[in-house]
Scaffold this motif. Structure first.
Motif, mmCIF file in Angstrom:
data_model
loop_
_atom_site.group_PDB
_atom_site.id
_atom_site.type_symbol
_atom_site.label_atom_id
_atom_site.label_comp_id
_atom_site.label_asym_id
_atom_site.label_seq_id
_atom_site.Cartn_x
_atom_site.Cartn_y
_atom_site.Cartn_z
ATOM 1 N N ASP A 122 14.655 168.325 39.162
ATOM 2 C CA ASP A 122 14.096 168.827 40.401
ATOM 3 C C ASP A 122 15.206 168.909 41.438
ATOM 4 O OD1 ASP A 122 12.043 169.708 41.921
ATOM 5 O OD2 ASP A 122 11.371 167.720 42.545
ATOM 6 N N SER A 179 0.949 167.962 53.558
ATOM 7 C CA SER A 179 0.022 169.043 53.198
ATOM 8 C C SER A 179 0.166 169.410 51.725
ATOM 9 C CB SER A 179 0.313 170.269 54.054
ATOM 10 O OG SER A 179 1.652 170.661 53.837
ATOM 11 N N GLY A 232 7.876 173.092 38.717
ATOM 12 C CA GLY A 232 8.268 172.580 40.027
ATOM 13 C C GLY A 232 7.257 172.899 41.103
ATOM 14 N N LYS A 256 2.302 170.639 39.678
ATOM 15 C CA LYS A 256 1.099 170.543 38.846
ATOM 16 C C LYS A 256 0.617 169.097 38.707
ATOM 17 C CE LYS A 256 3.020 173.089 35.513
ATOM 18 N NZ LYS A 256 4.081 173.766 36.273
ATOM 19 N N SER A 257 1.569 168.165 38.605
ATOM 20 C CA SER A 257 1.161 166.776 38.336
ATOM 21 C C SER A 257 0.182 166.242 39.385
ATOM 22 C CB SER A 257 2.379 165.859 38.290
ATOM 23 O OG SER A 257 3.484 166.518 37.761
ATOM 24 N N LEU A 258 0.457 166.580 40.644
ATOM 25 C CA LEU A 258 -0.426 166.111 41.713
ATOM 26 C C LEU A 258 -1.870 166.532 41.486
ATOM 27 C CD1 LEU A 258 1.334 166.691 45.154
ATOM 28 C CD2 LEU A 258 0.526 164.595 44.131
ATOM 29 N N GLN A 286 -3.269 173.620 45.249
ATOM 30 C CA GLN A 286 -3.409 172.215 44.827
ATOM 31 C C GLN A 286 -4.751 171.654 45.278
ATOM 32 O OE1 GLN A 286 0.171 170.369 46.448
ATOM 33 N NE2 GLN A 286 1.043 170.188 44.393
#
Ligand code: ADP
Ligand code: MG
Length: 640
Positions: A297, A22, A47, A50-52, A27
């Motif tokens: 991370d 999920s 953490g 954001k990259s997704l 996101q």
């Protein structure tokens, strides 16, 4: 694709490439917004994932996602992580040679590359403009987007050039991402990037498992030990200087705490090793400067202790936020003493030196690097700041902050943490190589090893590790290096040993002192904004009763937060079963009673008529913990 189809697609991608079931809050909303061709500003804590938000929509469509990111180290991490998922990604950053940049652009165009990471200084270059039309860009992601705001805490002028890329890429959506931006900075990002409405997606600033507290102390080391004793598990201790990081780590080790220090002045190898040891819990406490933490991370950090206060809440929130990513209770503790407050108060003056001083530093740097008048534009120079300071006998703060000012005025760009791993490319054909091996049989194991472990080493400069090779050919690292140099001299390979020098780039050609223009008004305004940020930091430290989470939330414009119930203030009130004003009033009365002379605790408590004794005791205890009063062994309470 309609929204329903998009949803299905992105969930499939999330599962397929990341193995997640999920999305985290916002996101999905952000991804769908981008897929609908609209701009967005995503505000999520470090953490937060954001990259997704740009990686998923990029995978869902054809074409390339251009990612603008100022942090070279993180960029390399991201590229590696994508490649591990069999996604083609490249990066272009400060310090790469023209040849390397051209090679990368060509590879991007002729491969099925999905992601090109690029540092903002590179956007201006003629090479970029030349190649941009051929890149088939379908999405632009701007990481660390707060860097575009003059009023933010980390303004970087090259970011302003992103706006002009938009003109070259009509109809391509832009996704801006940042972990911390005040409402003013959010507004500024949207304006500068030409967003039409105010498409801001903001994840809550709440960290419900993170207990914030602030202590004014006499001995920071004692307090750190006390916290580490009370809170088992992994910890980060942030300090303001490299020297302090080393000292505190040594003091902790003397007390049998498994501590190690970390800062940007250590070699890349040392840093990686120290970081790994901490991540794998061989080291319990990492004592570090703010150079530590980027891209790390580790979910089970139980405490983040600030032995020195950062200069703004943006930094504090990000650093403190590294605790408790696993959702279990964790502690963010900020320590300070009298001197820290004074220092913070005068910080802004020091950080914004007089413009005349900045000019002098500019000239000294140009002289040191032997940049000719009218020359140097877009050139990179290795810049050994320690050597420079020694030779020119300049104050290090003055130099650092002058360089910063010169960066913000777009005169130069200074990167203290550039690390270029060693690279090798074979420069001969296979035939010559065979002949060479016959002639020099001693070189065979090394050549074979290179070819075996580094794919593509014939076609492009490839990152290598001397340590890994040394291990495989059973030689020492020094012997391995020597052998590589022999191959280099024989014309078999192009070997570039790693470099860790700080890089300084002249963005414009060198001018005479009087021609060095600095925008006084903007400089002054940046100074005022910086002063305001520091004042807010001081206020956070001095804050007497407001919930810490509420304070931080309000600073970032998140007014929906509820009192956390676990910060020092919330706990204090809970324990005393008092409201904040009640507590304030009672502590005033107590301090007032002992203004002139100390009193025995019992007498003091009974003098406070109409107040439950337990409450009075609680307040006295808290005053003691806050170092406002002292109780001697005989039970006398005195003001401190
Ligand atoms: P940021 O850039 O916001 O600091 P990252 O994009 O680096 O954060 O992501 C941080 C971590 O969170 C990564 O390990 C990532 O895999 C993980 N993550 C991101 N989204 C999800 C999700 N929906 N479910 C689980 N983990 C996630
Ligand atoms: Mg990130």
């Amino acid at each position: 694709m309609n929204t329903q189809e998009s949803r299905l697609t992105i969930h499939k991608l999330l599962k397929e490439y990341w193995g997640f079931d999920s999305f985290r809050p916002f996101q999905e909303e952000i991804i769908l917004q981008v897929m609908a061709g609209k701009d967005a500003l995503a505000l999520m804590p470090t953490g937060g994932g954001k990259s997704l938000c740009y990686q998923v929509p990029a995978l869902a469509a054809d074409g390339l996602c251009l990612v603008i990111s100022p942090l070279i180290a993180l960029m390399k991490d991201q590229v590696q992580n994508l490649r591990k998922k069999n996604i083609t990604a490249y990066s272009i950053y400060a310090g790469m040679s023209r040849k390397e940049v051209i090679h990368t652009f060509k590879t991007v165009i002729h491969s099925n590359c999905k992601f090109l990471y690029i540092s903002p200084e590179r956007l201006e270059s003629s090479l970029f403009k030349e190649f941009l039309p051929g890149l088939n860009v379908k999405l632009v992601a701007v990481d660390e987007a707060h860097c575009i705001s003059q009023w933010g805490y980390d303004f970087r002028p090259p970011y302003l050039r992103i706006a002009s890329i938009r003109e070259e890429l009509p109809g391509v959506p832009v996704l801006a991402l940042t972990a911390s931006a005040t409402p003013g900075v959010q507004e500024d990002i949207c304006t500068k990037l030409g967003f039409k409405d105010h498409p801001v997606f903001r994840q809550s600033f709440e960290r419900s498992n993170l207990s914030y507290s602030v202590f004014k102390v006499d001995s920071k080391i004692n307090k750190i030990l006390e916290i580490l004793n009370k809170v088992p598990g992994s910890s980060i201790v942030y300090c303001k200087s490299r020297k302090r990081a080393r000292e505190i780590s040594e003091l902790l080790r003397l007390q049998q705490v498994a501590a190690d220090h970390y800062h940007a002045g250590l070699s890349q190898d040392d840093r990686s090793r120290k970081q790994e040891d901490w991540i794998h819990n061989k080291t319990r406490v990492i004592v570090c400067t703010n150079a530590f933490g980027m891209g790390i991370d580790k979910p089970d950090v139980r405490s983040v202790i600030h032995a020195d206060a950062p200069d703004c809440l943006e930094s504090y929130y990000q650093e403190a936020g590294r605790a408790g990513r696993d959702g279990k209770t964790a502690y963010a503790v900020l320590l300070h003493d009298e001197r820290d407050m004074v220092e913070l108060g005068s910080l802004t003056e020091r950080r914004f030196p007089p413009i005349e001083e900045i000019r002098k530093v500019y000239q000294s740097v140009a002289n040191y690097l032997q940049v000719p008048a009218g020359g140097g534009a877009s050139q990179y120079y290795d810049f050994d700041i320690a050597d420079f300071l020694r030779k020119f006998k300049l104050n290090s703060y003055l130099v650092i902050y002058s360089l910063k000012a010169l960066e913000q005025e777009d005169w130069l760009s200074f990167n203290e943490q550039v690390f270029f791993p060693s690279t090798i490319q074979f420069t001969t054909g296979k035939d010559y190589l065979h002949a060479f091996e016959k002639d020099q049989p001693g070189s065979v194991p090394l050549v074979k090893t290179l070819l075996r472990i580094y794919e593509g080493i014939f076609d492009q400069p490839t990152f290598i590790s001397e340590a890994v090779i040394a291990n495989m050919i059973k030689k020492s690292i020094t012997e391995t290096r020597d052998q590589l140099i022999i191959l280099q001299r024989a014309g078999v390979i192009d070997y570039r040993p790693k470099k860790e020098n700080a890089q300084l780039q002249f963005l414009r050609s060198r001018v005479r002192t009087e021609e060095l223009s600095i925008n006084r008004v903007a400089y002054q305004q940046r100074k005022e904004k910086a002063g305001e940020r520091t004042r807010q930091m001081i206020q956070y430290m001095n804050e007497k009763h407001q919930c810490r989470s509420l304070f931080i939330g309000a600073y970032f414009g998140d007014l929906a937060l509820k009192a956390c119930g676990i910060c020092d203030h919330c706990l204090r009130l809970k324990a005393a079963e008092m409201t904040a004003p009640e507590f304030e009033q009672l502590s005033h009365r107590i301090l007032d009673r002992i203004r002139e002379e100390p009193l025995p605790a019992r007498d003091l408590v009974s003098m406070l008529g109409g107040i439950k004794k337990e409450k009075a005791w609680k307040v006295i205890e808290f005053l003691q913990a806050e170092n406002k009063v002292d109780i001697d062994p005989g039970g006398w309470v005195r003001r401190k």
